[in-house]
Design a protein around this motif. Structure first.
Motif, PDB file in Angstrom:
ATOM      1  N   MET A   1       0.846  -1.173   0.000  1.00 20.58           N
ATOM      2  CA  MET A   1       0.000   0.000   0.000  1.00 20.58           C
ATOM      3  C   MET A   1       0.897   1.243   0.000  1.00 20.58           C
ATOM      4  SD  MET A   1      -3.114   1.020   2.583  1.00 20.58           S
ATOM      5  CE  MET A   1      -4.191  -0.265   2.014  1.00 20.58           C
ATOM      6  N   LEU A   2       0.441   2.266  -0.702  1.00 17.13           N
ATOM      7  CA  LEU A   2       1.212   3.494  -0.837  1.00 17.13           C
ATOM      8  C   LEU A   2       0.632   4.623   0.019  1.00 17.13           C
ATOM      9  CD1 LEU A   2       1.702   3.525  -4.716  1.00 17.13           C
ATOM     10  CD2 LEU A   2       3.245   2.594  -2.971  1.00 17.13           C
ATOM     11  N   VAL A   3       1.455   5.607   0.297  1.00 17.48           N
ATOM     12  CA  VAL A   3       1.036   6.763   1.082  1.00 17.48           C
ATOM     13  C   VAL A   3      -0.180   7.435   0.458  1.00 17.48           C
ATOM     14  CG1 VAL A   3       1.738   9.094   1.774  1.00 17.48           C
ATOM     15  CG2 VAL A   3       3.294   7.178   2.119  1.00 17.48           C
ATOM     16  N   GLN A   4      -0.184   7.588  -0.848  1.00 17.82           N
ATOM     17  CA  GLN A   4      -1.292   8.263  -1.530  1.00 17.82           C
ATOM     18  C   GLN A   4      -2.622   7.542  -1.329  1.00 17.82           C
ATOM     19  OE1 GLN A   4       0.439   8.367  -5.365  1.00 17.82           O
ATOM     20  NE2 GLN A   4      -0.233   6.313  -5.944  1.00 17.82           N
ATOM     21  N   ASP A   5      -2.588   6.280  -0.914  1.00 17.41           N
ATOM     22  CA  ASP A   5      -3.808   5.515  -0.674  1.00 17.41           C
ATOM     23  C   ASP A   5      -4.442   5.829   0.680  1.00 17.41           C
ATOM     24  OD1 ASP A   5      -3.416   4.187  -3.134  1.00 17.41           O
ATOM     25  OD2 ASP A   5      -2.185   2.649  -2.163  1.00 17.41           O
ATOM     26  N   VAL A   6      -3.682   6.372   1.609  1.00 18.84           N
ATOM     27  CA  VAL A   6      -4.206   6.621   2.957  1.00 18.84           C
ATOM     28  C   VAL A   6      -4.115   8.076   3.397  1.00 18.84           C
ATOM     29  CG1 VAL A   6      -3.714   4.275   3.724  1.00 18.84           C
ATOM     30  CG2 VAL A   6      -2.047   6.069   4.135  1.00 18.84           C
ATOM     31  N   MET A   7      -3.393   8.901   2.668  1.00 19.08           N
ATOM     32  CA  MET A   7      -3.189  10.288   3.102  1.00 19.08           C
ATOM     33  C   MET A   7      -4.478  11.091   3.024  1.00 19.08           C
ATOM     34  SD  MET A   7      -1.142  11.984  -0.079  1.00 19.08           S
ATOM     35  CE  MET A   7      -1.970  12.443  -1.599  1.00 19.08           C
ATOM     36  N   VAL A   8      -4.554  12.098   3.878  1.00 14.69           N
ATOM     37  CA  VAL A   8      -5.624  13.088   3.803  1.00 14.69           C
ATOM     38  C   VAL A   8      -5.189  14.089   2.743  1.00 14.69           C
ATOM     39  CG1 VAL A   8      -6.784  14.945   5.058  1.00 14.69           C
ATOM     40  CG2 VAL A   8      -6.278  12.788   6.213  1.00 14.69           C
ATOM     41  N   LYS A   9      -6.058  14.314   1.767  1.00 15.45           N
ATOM     42  CA  LYS A   9      -5.658  15.140   0.623  1.00 15.45           C
ATOM     43  C   LYS A   9      -5.984  16.622   0.798  1.00 15.45           C
ATOM     44  CE  LYS A   9      -5.867  11.356  -2.616  1.00 15.45           C
ATOM     45  NZ  LYS A   9      -6.687  10.251  -2.310  1.00 15.45           N
ATOM     46  N   GLU A  10      -6.973  16.935   1.591  1.00 15.43           N
ATOM     47  CA  GLU A  10      -7.339  18.336   1.814  1.00 15.43           C
ATOM     48  C   GLU A  10      -6.657  18.812   3.089  1.00 15.43           C
ATOM     49  OE1 GLU A  10     -11.542  19.026   1.536  1.00 15.43           O
ATOM     50  OE2 GLU A  10     -11.709  17.646  -0.154  1.00 15.43           O
ATOM     51  N   VAL A  11      -5.493  19.418   2.923  1.00 15.72           N
ATOM     52  CA  VAL A  11      -4.670  19.814   4.053  1.00 15.72           C
ATOM     53  C   VAL A  11      -4.808  21.309   4.303  1.00 15.72           C
ATOM     54  CG1 VAL A  11      -2.345  19.806   5.015  1.00 15.72           C
ATOM     55  CG2 VAL A  11      -3.043  17.991   3.444  1.00 15.72           C
ATOM     56  N   VAL A  12      -5.124  21.663   5.528  1.00 18.74           N
ATOM     57  CA  VAL A  12      -5.165  23.065   5.931  1.00 18.74           C
ATOM     58  C   VAL A  12      -3.757  23.470   6.339  1.00 18.74           C
ATOM     59  CG1 VAL A  12      -6.107  24.712   7.593  1.00 18.74           C
ATOM     60  CG2 VAL A  12      -7.558  22.875   6.689  1.00 18.74           C
ATOM     61  N   CYS A  13      -3.296  24.583   5.795  1.00 20.73           N
ATOM     62  CA  CYS A  13      -1.945  25.074   6.084  1.00 20.73           C
ATOM     63  C   CYS A  13      -2.022  26.544   6.495  1.00 20.73           C
ATOM     64  CB  CYS A  13      -1.062  24.962   4.844  1.00 20.73           C
ATOM     65  SG  CYS A  13      -0.905  23.295   4.168  1.00 20.73           S
ATOM     66  N   VAL A  14      -0.956  27.046   7.073  1.00 20.10           N
ATOM     67  CA  VAL A  14      -0.838  28.471   7.384  1.00 20.10           C
ATOM     68  C   VAL A  14       0.444  29.005   6.776  1.00 20.10           C
ATOM     69  CG1 VAL A  14      -2.183  28.392   9.525  1.00 20.10           C
ATOM     70  CG2 VAL A  14       0.290  28.043   9.617  1.00 20.10           C
ATOM     71  N   GLU A  15       0.486  30.310   6.629  1.00 21.10           N
ATOM     72  CA  GLU A  15       1.689  30.980   6.139  1.00 21.10           C
ATOM     73  C   GLU A  15       2.618  31.261   7.313  1.00 21.10           C
ATOM     74  OE1 GLU A  15       2.594  31.697   2.947  1.00 21.10           O
ATOM     75  OE2 GLU A  15       0.798  30.603   2.294  1.00 21.10           O
ATOM     76  N   MET A  16       3.855  31.570   7.010  1.00 27.73           N
ATOM     77  CA  MET A  16       4.883  31.772   8.032  1.00 27.73           C
ATOM     78  C   MET A  16       4.551  32.897   9.014  1.00 27.73           C
ATOM     79  SD  MET A  16       8.516  31.064   6.197  1.00 27.73           S
ATOM     80  CE  MET A  16       9.365  31.736   7.597  1.00 27.73           C
ATOM     81  N   ASP A  17       3.825  33.907   8.565  1.00 22.13           N
ATOM     82  CA  ASP A  17       3.536  35.048   9.431  1.00 22.13           C
ATOM     83  C   ASP A  17       2.236  34.916  10.216  1.00 22.13           C
ATOM     84  OD1 ASP A  17       5.893  36.397   8.855  1.00 22.13           O
ATOM     85  OD2 ASP A  17       5.039  37.315   7.061  1.00 22.13           O
ATOM     86  N   ALA A  18       1.546  33.788  10.080  1.00 20.79           N
ATOM     87  CA  ALA A  18       0.324  33.569  10.862  1.00 20.79           C
ATOM     88  C   ALA A  18       0.675  33.651  12.346  1.00 20.79           C
ATOM     89  CB  ALA A  18      -0.280  32.212  10.533  1.00 20.79           C
ATOM     90  N   ARG A  19      -0.169  34.297  13.111  1.00 25.45           N
ATOM     91  CA  ARG A  19       0.080  34.476  14.544  1.00 25.45           C
ATOM     92  C   ARG A  19      -0.470  33.307  15.348  1.00 25.45           C
ATOM     93  NH1 ARG A  19       4.275  37.483  14.672  1.00 25.45           N
ATOM     94  NH2 ARG A  19       4.040  39.289  13.374  1.00 25.45           N
ATOM     95  N   LEU A  20       0.081  33.134  16.513  1.00 22.81           N
ATOM     96  CA  LEU A  20      -0.253  32.012  17.384  1.00 22.81           C
ATOM     97  C   LEU A  20      -1.751  31.870  17.657  1.00 22.81           C
ATOM     98  CD1 LEU A  20       0.911  29.632  18.908  1.00 22.81           C
ATOM     99  CD2 LEU A  20       1.401  31.148  20.808  1.00 22.81           C
ATOM    100  N   GLY A  90       4.020  10.771  -2.366  1.00 25.07           N
ATOM    101  CA  GLY A  90       2.812   9.955  -2.400  1.00 25.07           C
ATOM    102  C   GLY A  90       3.038   8.511  -2.797  1.00 25.07           C
ATOM    103  N   ASP A  91       4.130   8.255  -3.519  1.00 20.52           N
ATOM    104  CA  ASP A  91       4.376   6.881  -3.961  1.00 20.52           C
ATOM    105  C   ASP A  91       5.258   6.080  -2.994  1.00 20.52           C
ATOM    106  OD1 ASP A  91       6.748   8.228  -4.449  1.00 20.52           O
ATOM    107  OD2 ASP A  91       6.937   7.564  -6.528  1.00 20.52           O
ATOM    108  N   ALA A  92       5.489   6.630  -1.797  1.00 15.92           N
ATOM    109  CA  ALA A  92       6.257   5.898  -0.774  1.00 15.92           C
ATOM    110  C   ALA A  92       5.412   4.756  -0.217  1.00 15.92           C
ATOM    111  CB  ALA A  92       6.664   6.838   0.352  1.00 15.92           C
ATOM    112  N   GLU A  93       6.083   3.704   0.197  1.00 11.42           N
ATOM    113  CA  GLU A  93       5.403   2.543   0.798  1.00 11.42           C
ATOM    114  C   GLU A  93       4.997   2.863   2.231  1.00 11.42           C
ATOM    115  OE1 GLU A  93       4.685  -0.579  -0.294  1.00 11.42           O
ATOM    116  OE2 GLU A  93       5.494  -0.296  -2.311  1.00 11.42           O
ATOM    117  N   ILE A  94       3.793   2.471   2.597  1.00 14.14           N
ATOM    118  CA  ILE A  94       3.293   2.706   3.954  1.00 14.14           C
ATOM    119  C   ILE A  94       4.199   2.068   4.999  1.00 14.14           C
ATOM    120  CG2 ILE A  94       1.429   2.066   5.556  1.00 14.14           C
ATOM    121  CD1 ILE A  94       0.767   4.466   3.884  1.00 14.14           C
TER     122      ILE A  94
END
Length: 135
Positions: A1-20, A90-94
């Motif tokens: 099984m590959l990482v792309q088979d189990v990963m969450v695809k909709e990732v929430v991210c922040v920018e570097m200047d986002a405050r705590l 994504g093509d790494a082995e689990i």
């Protein structure tokens, strides 16, 4: 099984200047434990809920709150993130990801493409949810 088979695809991210406070709110409201940090669309770090717990004063909102306690809330994501996080494609082995997570003691691995853009994330919970156990 590959990482792309189990990963969450909709990732929430922040920018570097986002405050705590923004980072803390995202983690709390979304129920996340990890938040990738981007600069110009590229992954440059990751913040965990443990990072927040370590930095935020327990006296905020209490009678004995001090100005220095509130100052912790003015920090930017780049000041508290773990730089150069361990990533996978994504093509790494689990099985390789599981072994690596156990070896280095991490509970999440961002999945990036060749440009270092975040395309997914794998946590130990994702791995448990997709595991097949034989009893």
């Amino acid at each position: 099984m590959l990482v792309q088979d189990v990963m969450v695809k909709e990732v929430v991210c922040v920018e570097m200047d986002a405050r705590l406070p923004e980072v803390k709110t995202i983690l709390q409201n979304r129920g996340f434990h990890h938040l990738p940090v981007l600069e110009d669309g590229r992954l440059v770090g990751i913040i965990s809920d443990r990072d927040i717990l370590r930095l935020v004063s327990p006296f905020i909102g209490k009678v004995n709150e001090q100005a220095r306690d509130l100052d912790t809330l003015n920090r930017a994501a780049h000041q508290i993130m773990t730089r150069q996080p361990i990533t996978v494609k994504g093509d790494a082995e689990i099985k390789d990801v599981v072994n690596w997570m156990l070896k280095v003691g991490i509970s999440c691995v961002p999945v990036v493409d060749d440009t270092e853009a975040v395309v997914g994330i794998v946590t130990w919970r994702d791995l448990i949810n997709h595991a097949k156990f034989e009893f």
